[in-house]
Design a protein around this motif. Structure first.
Motif, PDB file in Angstrom:
ATOM      1  N   ILE A  94      -0.206  -5.157  -0.443  1.00 48.22           N
ATOM      2  CA  ILE A  94       0.811  -4.893  -1.465  1.00 48.22           C
ATOM      3  C   ILE A  94       2.094  -4.393  -0.812  1.00 48.22           C
ATOM      4  O   ILE A  94       3.189  -4.898  -1.083  1.00 48.22           O
ATOM      5  CB  ILE A  94       0.270  -3.897  -2.514  1.00 48.22           C
ATOM      6  N   ASP A  95       1.971  -3.398   0.057  1.00 47.17           N
ATOM      7  CA  ASP A  95       3.156  -2.854   0.719  1.00 47.17           C
ATOM      8  C   ASP A  95       3.828  -3.880   1.627  1.00 47.17           C
ATOM      9  O   ASP A  95       5.056  -3.914   1.728  1.00 47.17           O
ATOM     10  CB  ASP A  95       2.799  -1.590   1.508  1.00 47.17           C
ATOM     11  N   GLU A  96       3.047  -4.733   2.247  1.00 47.47           N
ATOM     12  CA  GLU A  96       3.615  -5.791   3.082  1.00 47.47           C
ATOM     13  C   GLU A  96       4.452  -6.753   2.235  1.00 47.47           C
ATOM     14  O   GLU A  96       5.552  -7.152   2.640  1.00 47.47           O
ATOM     15  CB  GLU A  96       2.495  -6.552   3.793  1.00 47.47           C
ATOM     16  N   GLN A  97       3.946  -7.120   1.077  1.00 45.56           N
ATOM     17  CA  GLN A  97       4.694  -8.011   0.175  1.00 45.56           C
ATOM     18  C   GLN A  97       6.005  -7.343  -0.260  1.00 45.56           C
ATOM     19  O   GLN A  97       7.061  -7.978  -0.231  1.00 45.56           O
ATOM     20  CB  GLN A  97       3.856  -8.348  -1.063  1.00 45.56           C
ATOM     21  N   ILE A  98       5.918  -6.095  -0.664  1.00 49.38           N
ATOM     22  CA  ILE A  98       7.121  -5.380  -1.113  1.00 49.38           C
ATOM     23  C   ILE A  98       8.142  -5.297   0.020  1.00 49.38           C
ATOM     24  O   ILE A  98       9.321  -5.608  -0.166  1.00 49.38           O
ATOM     25  CB  ILE A  98       6.756  -3.976  -1.636  1.00 49.38           C
ATOM     26  N   THR A  99       7.699  -4.908   1.190  1.00 50.29           N
ATOM     27  CA  THR A  99       8.585  -4.773   2.338  1.00 50.29           C
ATOM     28  C   THR A  99       9.217  -6.112   2.710  1.00 50.29           C
ATOM     29  O   THR A  99      10.415  -6.188   2.998  1.00 50.29           O
ATOM     30  CB  THR A  99       7.818  -4.193   3.542  1.00 50.29           C
ATOM     31  N   THR A 100       8.431  -7.168   2.672  1.00 51.66           N
ATOM     32  CA  THR A 100       8.930  -8.497   3.009  1.00 51.66           C
ATOM     33  C   THR A 100      10.035  -8.942   2.059  1.00 51.66           C
ATOM     34  O   THR A 100      11.041  -9.506   2.490  1.00 51.66           O
ATOM     35  CB  THR A 100       7.778  -9.532   2.977  1.00 51.66           C
ATOM     36  N   PHE A 101       9.865  -8.677   0.771  1.00 48.94           N
ATOM     37  CA  PHE A 101      10.797  -9.215  -0.222  1.00 48.94           C
ATOM     38  C   PHE A 101      11.832  -8.206  -0.719  1.00 48.94           C
ATOM     39  O   PHE A 101      12.662  -8.550  -1.560  1.00 48.94           O
ATOM     40  CB  PHE A 101      10.015  -9.828  -1.384  1.00 48.94           C
TER      41      PHE A 101
END
Length: 136
Positions: free
Chosen positions: A63-70
């Motif tokens: 979840i945090d990876e997705q948020i950070t990526t976008f």
């Protein structure tokens, strides 16, 4: 207000408390579970709030990876705590809960951001979640 909307607010409160206090989410969740046991009238919203928070705990890295990526140039640490919590809730719903339409997850997060965060938060949350939704 629907039970799921109330549940999202409860999940937001749990995540926000843990973030601001520096406590483990599981610790705040356990305290809320104890309180919920004494509030049978709020059981419907509690069950979904717990599902959200448990899902975030189980999948926080992704979840945090997705948020950070976008979130384009916005590390999690720079985001307001409310925005960070709302992004985690809606990202979990988009990626892991097929019962909630993506548009509903985004709309609910944006409305809560407008209610509880900064003037710019609604647009920020909408933009990040729209990019996550398009990629999934």
């Amino acid at each position: 207000m629907s039970a799921r909307t109330k549940a999202r607010k409860r999940a937001l409160d749990i995540l926000f408390q843990a973030d601001v206090r520096g406590d483990e989410v599981a610790t705040i969740l356990a305290a809320e579970a104890q309180r919920a046991a004494n509030e049978p009238a709020r059981e419907a919203s509690w069950l979904y709030a717990r599902e959200i928070v448990d899902g975030i705990i189980d999948n926080q890295g992704e979840i945090d990876e997705q948020i950070t990526t976008f979130a384009k140039d916005w590390p999690l640490s720079r985001m307001p705590a409310v925005d960070r919590a709302l992004l985690r809730i809606a990202t979990w719903e988009i990626l892991y809960n097929d019962e909630v339409p993506t548009a509903v997850a985004i709309d609910e997060a944006v409305e809560l951001a407008k209610e509880f965060s900064t003037d710019e938060s609604g647009a920020f949350v909408n933009g990040v979640l729209a990019r996550i939704a398009r990629s999934s």
